[in-house]
Design a protein around this motif. Sequence first.
Motif, mmCIF file in Angstrom:
data_model
loop_
_atom_site.group_PDB
_atom_site.id
_atom_site.type_symbol
_atom_site.label_atom_id
_atom_site.label_comp_id
_atom_site.label_asym_id
_atom_site.label_seq_id
_atom_site.Cartn_x
_atom_site.Cartn_y
_atom_site.Cartn_z
ATOM 1 N N THR A 167 0.848 -1.193 0.000
ATOM 2 C CA THR A 167 0.000 0.000 0.000
ATOM 3 C C THR A 167 0.884 1.243 0.000
ATOM 4 O OG1 THR A 167 -1.710 -1.151 1.285
ATOM 5 C CG2 THR A 167 -1.847 1.258 1.183
ATOM 6 N N PRO A 168 1.018 1.921 -1.133
ATOM 7 C CA PRO A 168 1.880 3.106 -1.165
ATOM 8 C C PRO A 168 1.273 4.269 -0.395
ATOM 9 C CG PRO A 168 0.765 2.829 -3.265
ATOM 10 C CD PRO A 168 0.437 1.619 -2.453
ATOM 11 N N VAL A 169 2.142 5.117 0.148
ATOM 12 C CA VAL A 169 1.729 6.287 0.922
ATOM 13 C C VAL A 169 2.411 7.522 0.348
ATOM 14 C CG1 VAL A 169 1.821 7.430 3.185
ATOM 15 C CG2 VAL A 169 1.317 4.972 3.043
ATOM 16 N N VAL A 170 1.650 8.601 0.203
ATOM 17 C CA VAL A 170 2.198 9.899 -0.195
ATOM 18 C C VAL A 170 1.823 10.900 0.889
ATOM 19 C CG1 VAL A 170 2.109 11.801 -1.859
ATOM 20 C CG2 VAL A 170 2.089 9.429 -2.670
ATOM 21 N N PHE A 171 2.824 11.564 1.457
ATOM 22 C CA PHE A 171 2.567 12.607 2.450
ATOM 23 C C PHE A 171 2.271 13.920 1.734
ATOM 24 C CE2 PHE A 171 5.500 9.785 4.937
ATOM 25 C CZ PHE A 171 4.525 9.340 5.839
ATOM 26 N N GLU A 179 9.872 6.071 4.962
ATOM 27 C CA GLU A 179 10.366 6.546 3.675
ATOM 28 C C GLU A 179 9.212 6.546 2.682
ATOM 29 O OE1 GLU A 179 13.292 8.073 1.137
ATOM 30 O OE2 GLU A 179 13.446 7.599 3.273
ATOM 31 N N ALA A 180 8.802 7.738 2.241
ATOM 32 C CA ALA A 180 7.680 7.847 1.318
ATOM 33 C C ALA A 180 7.751 9.167 0.577
ATOM 34 C CB ALA A 180 6.349 7.736 2.076
ATOM 35 N N ASP A 181 6.971 9.278 -0.492
ATOM 36 C CA ASP A 181 6.902 10.522 -1.253
ATOM 37 C C ASP A 181 6.270 11.619 -0.401
ATOM 38 O OD1 ASP A 181 7.606 9.627 -4.152
ATOM 39 O OD2 ASP A 181 6.127 8.151 -3.486
ATOM 40 N N LEU A 201 0.939 9.075 -6.293
ATOM 41 C CA LEU A 201 0.395 7.858 -5.678
ATOM 42 C C LEU A 201 0.100 6.803 -6.740
ATOM 43 C CD1 LEU A 201 -0.574 6.618 -2.953
ATOM 44 C CD2 LEU A 201 -2.873 7.353 -3.607
ATOM 45 N N PHE A 202 -0.519 7.208 -7.839
ATOM 46 C CA PHE A 202 -0.857 6.233 -8.878
ATOM 47 C C PHE A 202 0.394 5.692 -9.566
ATOM 48 C CE2 PHE A 202 -5.197 8.092 -8.683
ATOM 49 C CZ PHE A 202 -5.866 6.903 -8.433
ATOM 50 N N ALA A 258 9.141 2.644 -8.530
ATOM 51 C CA ALA A 258 9.858 2.504 -7.264
ATOM 52 C C ALA A 258 10.487 3.821 -6.829
ATOM 53 C CB ALA A 258 10.930 1.434 -7.380
ATOM 54 N N GLY A 259 10.915 3.871 -5.561
ATOM 55 C CA GLY A 259 11.621 5.027 -5.031
ATOM 56 C C GLY A 259 10.709 5.976 -4.288
ATOM 57 N N SER A 260 11.251 7.131 -3.927
ATOM 58 C CA SER A 260 10.467 8.164 -3.255
ATOM 59 C C SER A 260 11.005 9.519 -3.697
ATOM 60 C CB SER A 260 10.551 8.027 -1.733
ATOM 61 O OG SER A 260 11.881 8.199 -1.284
#
Length: 331
Positions: free
Chosen positions: A144-148, A157-159, A304-305, A312-314
Amino acid sequence: MRKSGRPTMVDVAADAGVSLKTVSRVINGQPNVDAALIERVNASIARLGFHRNALAASLRSGSRDTIGFLAADLSNTFYMTVAAAVSTVAIGRGMQVIMASSEEDARAERTLALDLCQRRVGGLILVPAGEDQSYLAGEVAAGTPVVFLDRPGGGLEADAVLIDNRGGAHAAVAELLRYGHERIALLFDSPSIFTMAERRQGFLDAFAEAGRIPDPALLVSDLHTPAAARDAMERLLEAEHPPTAVFCANNRSTIGALEAILPRDAEVAVTGFDDFELAQVLPRRIRIVDYDTDRMGTVAAETLFARIDGSAGSSRFLLPTRLVDRGGYGR
């Protein structure tokens, strides 16, 4: 005979002569379904007038056709504008957005974020209310990706999609100093909030750059509502040495300051961070640190999409600001 009312997937299955599982697979576009079965199911859907409730289906079955948007305060027009932009991108992807508000409470943030993940949203856009989001590490590891958004996260570690808070505040206060103002008040919310801390630092940077020191008595924090900012501004105006200008660190503080200044017709220059509704029709000119809120929501959703699609990455995206005029209507 089918009972009256809205047709269900069970009705479609009975009409097409297939299993409920087959209907579900066809509706969700899953692979390896026989073409003849797809045709039969779609014919029954058209004949019965079946319409899928995408959001309800997601919450019941855990299908990943939704994303979550957890704001700090959905009553603030800033977050609603961002949410609308996020929703536009999601709808373009055939997905829905589940929105929630932490009300600036770290415990509520954690509860709501984990609840959204348990509903198996495809991804989560989160405005951190607390300083530690490491509780989401397991969810991110599970896919489940997360974007702050608006504030960086902690312990994960997230976008992140942020505003140039410090730079915008610095430019605003530096302009007031160039215009000859030395007694500049600062009205802001809790200094524990990332955006408030950054904007306060931008205020101080401008003074330091000009070789000046602000009066600590003019720096007022923990103003959570327009009413609190109004009361604080009234006290400053009634002081022996009132400010000649005020920098408001968010739109609620700007509104509150104006509620104190306008009835008195006080000679106080006003600059605020964040635009707000009806600012254009104010009876006097003010300055606003503005930015593209729609762009912020769009970038967050597109990021997010991209992660949902396997990128991959942030990254950290910093939204630029600019100073604009508002008000002066009729003059």
